[in-house]
Structure formats: structure tokens, C-alpha cells
Write a protein that holds these residues in place. Structure first.
Motif, short mmCIF file in Angstrom:
data_model
loop_
_atom_site.label_atom_id
_atom_site.label_comp_id
_atom_site.label_asym_id
_atom_site.label_seq_id
_atom_site.Cartn_x
_atom_site.Cartn_y
_atom_site.Cartn_z
N LEU A 1 -12.36 35.46 -87.46
CA LEU A 1 -11.10 35.12 -86.81
C LEU A 1 -11.25 33.91 -85.89
O LEU A 1 -10.29 33.17 -85.66
CB LEU A 1 -10.57 36.32 -86.01
CG LEU A 1 -10.15 37.55 -86.83
CD1 LEU A 1 -9.79 38.69 -85.90
CD2 LEU A 1 -8.97 37.20 -87.73
N LEU A 2 -12.46 33.71 -85.36
CA LEU A 2 -12.69 32.61 -84.43
C LEU A 2 -12.72 31.26 -85.14
O LEU A 2 -12.22 30.26 -84.61
CB LEU A 2 -14.00 32.83 -83.67
CG LEU A 2 -14.06 34.10 -82.80
CD1 LEU A 2 -15.43 34.24 -82.17
CD2 LEU A 2 -12.97 34.05 -81.72
N ILE B 1 -6.15 42.61 -94.54
CA ILE B 1 -7.34 43.48 -94.50
C ILE B 1 -7.78 43.70 -93.06
O ILE B 1 -8.06 44.84 -92.64
CB ILE B 1 -8.49 42.86 -95.31
CG1 ILE B 1 -8.16 42.85 -96.81
CG2 ILE B 1 -9.80 43.60 -95.06
CD1 ILE B 1 -8.04 44.20 -97.44
N ASN B 2 -7.86 42.63 -92.29
CA ASN B 2 -8.32 42.75 -90.91
C ASN B 2 -7.35 43.57 -90.06
O ASN B 2 -7.76 44.31 -89.16
CB ASN B 2 -8.51 41.36 -90.31
CG ASN B 2 -9.25 41.39 -89.00
OD1 ASN B 2 -10.43 41.71 -88.93
ND2 ASN B 2 -8.55 41.09 -87.92
N GLU B 3 -6.07 43.43 -90.36
CA GLU B 3 -5.05 44.22 -89.66
C GLU B 3 -5.28 45.72 -89.87
O GLU B 3 -5.25 46.50 -88.91
CB GLU B 3 -3.67 43.81 -90.17
CG GLU B 3 -2.50 44.59 -89.61
CD GLU B 3 -1.20 44.17 -90.28
OE1 GLU B 3 -0.44 43.40 -89.68
OE2 GLU B 3 -0.97 44.61 -91.43
N ALA B 4 -5.54 46.11 -91.10
CA ALA B 4 -5.79 47.52 -91.42
C ALA B 4 -7.11 47.98 -90.79
O ALA B 4 -7.20 49.09 -90.25
CB ALA B 4 -5.83 47.71 -92.93
N ARG B 5 -8.13 47.13 -90.86
CA ARG B 5 -9.45 47.46 -90.29
C ARG B 5 -9.35 47.71 -88.80
O ARG B 5 -9.84 48.73 -88.28
CB ARG B 5 -10.41 46.30 -90.58
CG ARG B 5 -11.78 46.43 -89.95
CD ARG B 5 -12.57 45.12 -90.15
NE ARG B 5 -13.92 45.20 -89.63
CZ ARG B 5 -14.24 44.95 -88.37
NH1 ARG B 5 -13.31 44.63 -87.49
NH2 ARG B 5 -15.52 45.01 -87.98
N ASP B 6 -8.71 46.80 -88.08
CA ASP B 6 -8.59 46.94 -86.63
C ASP B 6 -7.76 48.17 -86.25
O ASP B 6 -8.03 48.83 -85.25
CB ASP B 6 -7.96 45.69 -86.02
CG ASP B 6 -8.93 44.51 -85.99
OD1 ASP B 6 -10.12 44.71 -86.31
OD2 ASP B 6 -8.52 43.39 -85.65
N PHE B 7 -6.75 48.45 -87.06
CA PHE B 7 -5.88 49.59 -86.77
C PHE B 7 -6.66 50.91 -86.83
O PHE B 7 -6.55 51.75 -85.93
CB PHE B 7 -4.71 49.62 -87.76
CG PHE B 7 -3.80 50.80 -87.60
CD1 PHE B 7 -2.95 50.91 -86.52
CD2 PHE B 7 -3.80 51.83 -88.54
CE1 PHE B 7 -2.11 52.00 -86.37
CE2 PHE B 7 -2.97 52.92 -88.40
CZ PHE B 7 -2.12 53.01 -87.31
N ILE B 8 -7.48 51.09 -87.87
CA ILE B 8 -8.26 52.31 -88.00
C ILE B 8 -9.32 52.40 -86.91
O ILE B 8 -9.54 53.46 -86.31
CB ILE B 8 -8.92 52.41 -89.39
CG1 ILE B 8 -7.84 52.50 -90.48
CG2 ILE B 8 -9.86 53.60 -89.48
CD1 ILE B 8 -6.93 53.69 -90.36
#
Length: 445
Positions: A337-338, A302-309
Motif C-alpha cells: 500500500l505504501l 483483496i486487501n479490503e477483505a483481508r483487513d476486515f477479517i
């Protein structure tokens, strides 16, 4: 000498305390909410940031259709196998990248070659076999799930109630916060048995005129279509204008709502996932909803897709391409993430009337809702990211804030007023709290 040491120790302790002292936030309740609570428009437990979906059950027509669809199979066996499949899906890790596999293979080979004397081709083959054997034991062996007819039925029994409840809960938030939004078209990537379709129809059946469903499994598509026919072939469909495909459409057509639920995890690597996300974003006209398991692996996807957009915004600073609508009250790096903890939430659902346990159950999930265009709605209220701890005369809320930080506030009536305290006390995991948090070192909470 001892006295000196004691004094130094006390001084060091005092210095340490001062340097580690964190600024205390100033918490103020939203002005509009304050006025509405004062005028008794609603009670604190019904404030606009709450999610009162409760325990969500499948629509009666889908339950009837599902039971008819499995009538020629052993329901007991299907239920047992569906639980095995569900546990397997929840326990999966992200597929390793090719460069990671190559690097690990080289490390194993370098270490092993020091112990083996390779003199001929036969010994070299044994050496390679040994390397591959060790590699398989040390690298996660990810495999895509192939949904044939039997596996599709297992997924229907074991996954559709909870997935429907999760997607409906997300759609409810969109409808609540954007009441004027009346989608005309719906696109589902990895549509499976149709749980996302059922949720969209539950809220927007009167406005959606086109449903476009894509799943690589023909058996999944056939089963989803059978459910729409009430579980009996050659009957009229519950919904009209529903199109099933095995591949993404080539035509450049945009849809008001685009959904990818538990589908990105089925792709083999980062490149294929991001290509799919970009394709979905290009087909999205208003809202893109992405859902995965509430595990660390699901959260990473999810975070990968979020950061990409969001990265697309940074590339084109002339205009805002899109922003995070939910769950984050910000577009910054996820603070989870931290601390290496997944950002996840929980949904209560009613299982199908088969099997042993019919009591309500809970499902963890991670998600992001991305909205096209600049921010034009109230997205600054912090999101409660863990269960609220209600204690004697105080409540502890752990929240993700508009500053991209994780803050913990201990609410009490004496320090924050009765409305703020009662709103916090009645809010829970996943709710937005209608407050503003300002950092101020001189304030008291």
C-alpha cells in the motif's frame, strides 16, 4: 571561500550518507531445510517453499465437456467475444461509493452555477442535465455484468482455463503446507461455470462429500451443471452431491473450504462487499480463499477483505479468530500500500484448444487465504513478490517478510553459503524462501 564550500559539501554528503544508511539483514537458512539439503533429501531447487505447478491445463473431462457444450454455437464468434469480455473485466475499476459521487456532483454544480444564470424552471433543468452529463464524464461508470446464456458461454471460453489454474495453484499450497487437511465440504460464492469446483475435485475428490455452489445467474448455474454432465443433458454427473443455488443459504452451516473467486468485484459498494465477506467467514470452518484480478483495483478489494477479517481479531483479543495463511507471512498492514503497487502473482496455463494461439499463457491475480484459529504452522518464511533476478554469481530476491516489510536481498555463495544461494537462485515469484531475516546494522550481506 571555495575550499570552505567544498569541505562543507563533502561533510554534508558524508552526513547524508550516514543518515540514510539502511541496516543490513542477517540471513540464515532454515535449520531443518539445511539438514535435509546436507543429507541430500532433495536438491535446492526442490526446497519446500517452491511452487512447481508449472503450466496447468484443464482436466481432460472438462475440456471435452466444454467443447460439447458449445457445439451448437459459432466457436469462432464465441472466442472473439470472450477475449473482449476478458479485456473488459481486467480493465474495470472499483465501483465509486455513493458519498464520493455526491461530493463530485456538488463540486461540479458549485463550479457550473457560477457560469449559468438560473431564472426559471427550464433553465434549472438544463443546469441539472449539464451537471449529470459532466458527472458521467468525470466519474467511473461501474456496472455489474449480467451473465445471460451467451455471456456465460463467453466466460466459459475466455476465463475458465486461467481461473482453474489459479485456484488449483492456491489449493496446492494449502495441501502442501497442511497435508493432514482433508476437507469434507466445499462452498463457492459466485461459482460461475465451476472452475473452483473442478480444482477442489482435482485435489480432494475422495474426501469432499458436499459441494455447495452459489451464483446469482441461473444461466451460469445451468452451464456449470451441464459441464458436470459431460456437456450433454440428462447424463450422469462427473461429481456427486453438487448443489447449485442462486442465493446464500440461510442455514447456519460451516464448510471446510469457502471460496470467492472474482465475485466481490461484482458487488456495488464497500458495505455490500464487507457484508459478503463476513457472511463467508461465518460459513468458513477452516480456509477462506478470496481471489481477484491482479490489477490495482483487484488488489484493493483483496486487501479490503483481508483487513476486515484481521480487524475482527483486534475487536476480540481474548482469542485469535483467524490469520493470514497466504500469501503474507504476517498479519500486519500490507507494505504494498505504501508504494502503491498491487500485490499480485502469475500463473501459467494452457488455453482451450480453440482460437488461434494455443501456446501457454500467463494470468496475473491477487489473492488471500485466511485460516480460522491461531497460527499453528510455519508462516514466517518470506514470500518472493517479484521475479528473481539471476545474475553472474548472485541472485536478487525481493520479498515480503514476517516484519511486514518489503526487503531486497542480494544472495551470493560467498556471503550466504551455497545452500542459501542455490535456494534463492532457483526460487521465483510467488515462492516462499526458507530463510530467516534479522535486521542488524552491523551485519554484512
Amino acid at each position: 571561500m571555495k575550499r570552505v564550500i567544498l569541505k562543507l559539501t563533502a561533510a554534508n554528503r558524508s552526513y547524508s550518507t550516514n543518515t540514510l544508511k539502511k541496516p543490513k539483514p542477517v540471513v540464515t537458512l532454515d535449520t531443518k531445510v539445511t539438514d535435509e539439503l546436507t543429507n541430500e533429501v532433495y536438491k535446492p531447487r526442490q526446497h519446500p517453499g517452491t511452487d512447481r505447478s508449472g503450466v496447468i491445463a484443464l482436466p481432460s473431462w472438462t475440456v471435452s465437456a466444454i467443447l460439447k457444450s458449445v457445439k451448437d454455437h459459432s466457436v469462432k464468434v464465441l472466442y472473439r467475444d470472450s477475449q473482449v469480455l476478458s479485456r473488459y473485466l481486467k480493465g474495470r475499476h472499483m465501483p465509486p461509493e455513493e458519498n464520493q459521487i455526491k461530493y463530485k456532483r456538488q463540486l461540479i454544480a458549485d463550479k457550473l452555477i457560477q457560469k449559468i444564470d438560473i431564472k426559471d424552471e427550464e433553465q434549472f433543468k438544463k443546469f441539472e442535465n449539464k451537471v449529470e452529463k459532466l458527472l458521467k464524464s468525470q466519474v467511473y461508470q461501474w456496472q455489474p455484468v449480467v451473465y445471460d446464456n451467451n455471456k456465460s458461454l463467453q466466460y466459459l471460453i475466455g476465463r475458465s482455463p486461467q481461473e482453474y489454474s489459479i485456484i488449483l495453484r492456491i489449493f496446492n499450497e494449502i495441501k502442501k503446507r497442511d497435508p493432514d487437511f482433508q476437507p469434507r465440504s466445499y462452498f463457492d460464492f459466485g461459482s460461475g461455470v465451476g472452475s473452483g469446483l473442478w480444482a477442489a475435485a482435482e485435489l480432494w475428490k475422495d474426501s469432499i462429500f458436499e459441494y455447495f455452489m452459489v451464483d446469482v445467474s441461473r444461466e451460469m448455474n445451468d452451464l456449470a451443471e451441464l459441464i458436470l454432465q459431460g456437456g450433454e443433458e440428462n447424463k450422469g454427473k462427473q461429481l456427486k452431491n453438487v448443489n447449485f443455488r442462486q442465493f446464500l443459504p440461510a442455514a447456519d452451516v460451516a464448510f471446510d473450504v469457502v471460496v470467492s473467486a472474482y465475485s466481490l468485484f461484482e458487488l456495488p459498494d464497500t458495505q455490500s462487499r464487507l457484508e459478503a465477506v463476513l457472511n463467508l467467514w461465518n460459513k468458513c470452518d477452516r480456509y477462506l480463499v478470496i481471489v481477484e484480478q491482479g490489477t490495482m483495483a483487484g488488489f484493493k478489494v483483496i486487501n479490503e477483505a483481508r483487513d476486515f477479517i484481521l480487524h475482527l481479531n483486534n475487536k476480540d483479543k481474548s482469542e485469535s479468530i483467524g490469520h493470514v495463511f497466504a500469501p503474507c507471512p504476517h498479519n500486519m498492514t500490507c507494505p504494498r500500500l505504501l508504494d502503491k503497487t498491487p500485490c499480485n502473482f502469475v500463473s501459467s496455463y494452457r488455453p482451450l484448444p480453440i482460437g488461434i494461439d494455443q501456446a501457454q499463457q500467463k494470468e496475473m491475480y491477487s489473492y488471500v487465504v485466511l485460516k480460522k484459529g491461531p497460527i499453528n504452522d510455519n508462516n514466517t518464511w518470506p514470500r518472493i513478490v517479484r521475479p528473481t533476478l539471476v545474475r553472474s554469481k548472485h541472485a536478487i530476491c525481493r520479498m515480503c517478510t514476517k516484519d511486514g516489510t518489503l526487503d531486497e536481498v542480494i544472495f551470493s555463495q560467498a556471503k550466504h553459503g551455497k545452500f542459501s544461494y542455490r535456494c534463492a537462485k532457483s526460487s521465483d515469484w510467488g515462492d516462499r524462501l526458507p530463510i530467516d531475516i534479522q535486521k542488524n546494522a552491523d551485519s554484512d550481506i
